[in-house]
Motif scaffolding. Sequence first.
Motif, PDB file in Angstrom:
ATOM      1  N   ILE A 169       0.850  -1.185   0.000  1.00  0.00           N
ATOM      2  CA  ILE A 169       0.000   0.000   0.000  1.00  0.00           C
ATOM      3  C   ILE A 169       0.888   1.238   0.000  1.00  0.00           C
ATOM      4  O   ILE A 169       1.748   1.389   0.874  1.00  0.00           O
ATOM      5  N   GLU A 170       0.694   2.094  -0.983  1.00  0.00           N
ATOM      6  CA  GLU A 170       1.460   3.329  -1.070  1.00  0.00           C
ATOM      7  C   GLU A 170       0.743   4.435  -0.308  1.00  0.00           C
ATOM      8  O   GLU A 170      -0.471   4.602  -0.432  1.00  0.00           O
ATOM      9  N   MET A 171       1.510   5.176   0.476  1.00  0.00           N
ATOM     10  CA  MET A 171       0.977   6.314   1.224  1.00  0.00           C
ATOM     11  C   MET A 171       1.645   7.586   0.710  1.00  0.00           C
ATOM     12  O   MET A 171       2.855   7.597   0.444  1.00  0.00           O
ATOM     13  N   ARG A 172       0.857   8.644   0.568  1.00  0.00           N
ATOM     14  CA  ARG A 172       1.388   9.958   0.230  1.00  0.00           C
ATOM     15  C   ARG A 172       0.797  10.959   1.222  1.00  0.00           C
ATOM     16  O   ARG A 172      -0.378  11.312   1.138  1.00  0.00           O
ATOM     17  N   SER A 173       1.620  11.369   2.163  1.00  0.00           N
ATOM     18  CA  SER A 173       1.148  12.209   3.261  1.00  0.00           C
ATOM     19  C   SER A 173       1.194  13.677   2.905  1.00  0.00           C
ATOM     20  O   SER A 173       2.080  14.137   2.182  1.00  0.00           O
ATOM     21  N   VAL A 174       0.226  14.414   3.438  1.00  0.00           N
ATOM     22  CA  VAL A 174       0.210  15.866   3.333  1.00  0.00           C
ATOM     23  C   VAL A 174       0.940  16.395   4.567  1.00  0.00           C
ATOM     24  O   VAL A 174       0.453  16.282   5.683  1.00  0.00           O
ATOM     25  N   GLY A 175       2.133  16.935   4.392  1.00  0.00           N
ATOM     26  CA  GLY A 175       2.926  17.394   5.526  1.00  0.00           C
ATOM     27  C   GLY A 175       3.877  16.315   6.000  1.00  0.00           C
ATOM     28  O   GLY A 175       3.898  15.189   5.481  1.00  0.00           O
ATOM     29  N   PRO A 176       4.703  16.626   7.010  1.00  0.00           N
ATOM     30  CA  PRO A 176       5.729  15.682   7.490  1.00  0.00           C
ATOM     31  C   PRO A 176       5.098  14.414   8.059  1.00  0.00           C
ATOM     32  O   PRO A 176       3.986  14.435   8.593  1.00  0.00           O
ATOM     33  N   LEU A 177       5.808  13.306   7.934  1.00  0.00           N
ATOM     34  CA  LEU A 177       5.355  12.075   8.558  1.00  0.00           C
ATOM     35  C   LEU A 177       5.324  12.268  10.072  1.00  0.00           C
ATOM     36  O   LEU A 177       6.247  12.835  10.656  1.00  0.00           O
ATOM     37  N   HIS A 178       4.270  11.771  10.716  1.00  0.00           N
ATOM     38  CA  HIS A 178       4.071  12.087  12.135  1.00  0.00           C
ATOM     39  C   HIS A 178       5.222  11.594  12.997  1.00  0.00           C
ATOM     40  O   HIS A 178       5.559  12.218  14.005  1.00  0.00           O
ATOM     41  N   TRP A 179       5.857  10.491  12.629  1.00  0.00           N
ATOM     42  CA  TRP A 179       6.904   9.945  13.482  1.00  0.00           C
ATOM     43  C   TRP A 179       8.241  10.647  13.279  1.00  0.00           C
ATOM     44  O   TRP A 179       9.211  10.339  13.942  1.00  0.00           O
ATOM     45  N   MET A 180       8.289  11.627  12.350  1.00  0.00           N
ATOM     46  CA  MET A 180       9.514  12.405  12.150  1.00  0.00           C
ATOM     47  C   MET A 180       9.474  13.740  12.879  1.00  0.00           C
ATOM     48  O   MET A 180      10.498  14.370  13.096  1.00  0.00           O
ATOM     49  N   ASN A 181       8.280  14.196  13.237  1.00  0.00           N
ATOM     50  CA  ASN A 181       8.105  15.563  13.714  1.00  0.00           C
ATOM     51  C   ASN A 181       8.432  15.681  15.202  1.00  0.00           C
ATOM     52  O   ASN A 181       7.843  14.996  16.034  1.00  0.00           O
ATOM     53  N   ARG A 182       9.376  16.558  15.560  1.00  0.00           N
ATOM     54  CA  ARG A 182       9.717  16.796  16.965  1.00  0.00           C
ATOM     55  C   ARG A 182       8.981  17.997  17.543  1.00  0.00           C
ATOM     56  O   ARG A 182       8.983  18.200  18.760  1.00  0.00           O
ATOM     57  N   GLU A 183       8.387  18.818  16.686  1.00  0.00           N
ATOM     58  CA  GLU A 183       7.672  19.997  17.159  1.00  0.00           C
ATOM     59  C   GLU A 183       6.195  19.664  17.375  1.00  0.00           C
ATOM     60  O   GLU A 183       5.570  19.031  16.525  1.00  0.00           O
ATOM     61  N   PRO A 184       5.616  20.077  18.512  1.00  0.00           N
ATOM     62  CA  PRO A 184       4.181  19.845  18.708  1.00  0.00           C
ATOM     63  C   PRO A 184       3.374  20.448  17.568  1.00  0.00           C
ATOM     64  O   PRO A 184       3.682  21.524  17.061  1.00  0.00           O
ATOM     65  N   ALA A 185       2.352  19.725  17.144  1.00  0.00           N
ATOM     66  CA  ALA A 185       1.531  20.136  16.012  1.00  0.00           C
ATOM     67  C   ALA A 185       0.073  19.825  16.321  1.00  0.00           C
ATOM     68  O   ALA A 185      -0.228  19.006  17.202  1.00  0.00           O
ATOM     69  N   PRO A 186      -0.863  20.472  15.625  1.00  0.00           N
ATOM     70  CA  PRO A 186      -2.283  20.150  15.836  1.00  0.00           C
ATOM     71  C   PRO A 186      -2.545  18.668  15.589  1.00  0.00           C
ATOM     72  O   PRO A 186      -1.910  18.049  14.722  1.00  0.00           O
ATOM     73  N   PRO A 187      -3.471  18.079  16.333  1.00  0.00           N
ATOM     74  CA  PRO A 187      -3.721  16.637  16.224  1.00  0.00           C
ATOM     75  C   PRO A 187      -4.592  16.282  15.021  1.00  0.00           C
ATOM     76  O   PRO A 187      -5.726  15.803  15.160  1.00  0.00           O
ATOM     77  N   CYS A 188      -4.067  16.511  13.837  1.00  0.00           N
ATOM     78  CA  CYS A 188      -4.797  16.156  12.622  1.00  0.00           C
ATOM     79  C   CYS A 188      -3.788  15.851  11.523  1.00  0.00           C
ATOM     80  O   CYS A 188      -2.679  16.397  11.515  1.00  0.00           O
ATOM     81  N   ALA A 189      -4.173  14.957  10.607  1.00  0.00           N
ATOM     82  CA  ALA A 189      -3.271  14.550   9.532  1.00  0.00           C
ATOM     83  C   ALA A 189      -4.093  14.094   8.341  1.00  0.00           C
ATOM     84  O   ALA A 189      -5.272  13.725   8.478  1.00  0.00           O
ATOM     85  N   GLN A 190      -3.470  14.151   7.149  1.00  0.00           N
ATOM     86  CA  GLN A 190      -4.130  13.696   5.932  1.00  0.00           C
ATOM     87  C   GLN A 190      -3.129  12.900   5.106  1.00  0.00           C
ATOM     88  O   GLN A 190      -1.970  13.303   4.961  1.00  0.00           O
ATOM     89  N   SER A 191      -3.569  11.782   4.570  1.00  0.00           N
ATOM     90  CA  SER A 191      -2.728  10.933   3.716  1.00  0.00           C
ATOM     91  C   SER A 191      -3.591  10.307   2.631  1.00  0.00           C
ATOM     92  O   SER A 191      -4.718   9.864   2.905  1.00  0.00           O
ATOM     93  N   TRP A 192      -3.044  10.266   1.420  1.00  0.00           N
ATOM     94  CA  TRP A 192      -3.652   9.488   0.348  1.00  0.00           C
ATOM     95  C   TRP A 192      -3.077   8.068   0.407  1.00  0.00           C
ATOM     96  O   TRP A 192      -1.910   7.882   0.739  1.00  0.00           O
ATOM     97  N   PHE A 193      -3.886   7.076   0.067  1.00  0.00           N
ATOM     98  CA  PHE A 193      -3.373   5.712  -0.004  1.00  0.00           C
ATOM     99  C   PHE A 193      -4.110   4.916  -1.077  1.00  0.00           C
ATOM    100  O   PHE A 193      -5.258   5.188  -1.423  1.00  0.00           O
TER     101      PHE A 193
END
Length: 309
Positions: A169-193
């Motif tokens: 399954i191919e994933m294309r995320s909008v924005g940085p991958l969540h497990w790479m981000n060290r800065e707190p961010a809003p709890p929302c994410a979008q990915s195409w798959f």
Amino acid sequence: MIEQPSPQALVDGLVRLLTVVPAGNDLFTGIPQPGGKGRVFGGQIVAQALQAAQADAPDGFTAHSLHAYFLRGGTEGLATEYATACDFEGRSFTNRRVVARQDGTAILNLTASFQRPESGLEHQDAATPDVPPPEELESDMAERHKVVQRAGDRMTEAQRALVLRPRPIEMRSVGPLHWMNREPAPPCAQSWFRTVAPLPDDPALHRAVIAYASDYTLLGTAALPHGLSWMRGELVGASLDHAIWFHSPKGKQPRADEWLLYVTDSPWSGGGRGFNRGQIFNREGELVASVAQEGMMRQRLRKSEASGS
């Protein structure tokens, strides 16, 4: 250099993985992930349990929802037994209860509800977020290669193999991958798959693949406000439950080999748990599935903190 499997070979392997085998007396067997190590991916167990329920349901009924509880972590390399039972058989709705076991020990309980298709009132309140189309985004796998290059010797061989393992399954995320981000961010994410190659024209299989993929990125959404990551060893987590509602806008069954947008958010975390929601849209902006999950989410303490020093 190790030869990489073709996209079609990866998808054929996923189809085999999600095809449960009848074993008599309302039992089905799910094969293990070839080469898998450690704990079984929760989406795999949910998808195989759904396939067992779908195989046991009467003809003419379609799964419209499932609710599952993870009881124990499954172990890779072991076959999983799925015992099915019917608690209700109606003219319009029926259900199947499934218990997944490894070596005789229950690891998951799932109940799926089925409906005989019918027409009815339709509306959709959820709006598709304004995000770039998948053609304008980079594959997550390309980003994973960059992570491995930047990490260098800080990443073990096992970690590199896990991060770079070819996926069906191919994933294309909008924005940085969540497990790479060290800065707190809003709890929302979008990915195409979507699957990396076409799937057979089997609606039950497409629902199973969507169930499989729905466990990707979901619990990680609850970690975003805290800037912590499982991949960096900062969190300990596991799914506790998982629920999916399958929608069929205008009577159409969703396809997992066409781009689907997975929109997740986490309205709450606390008490060592994180709650997450998901909405899955097709390219036309139609809502094809809704997801909810709560998972254990604990910050891993450093040895000095754990010892109180």
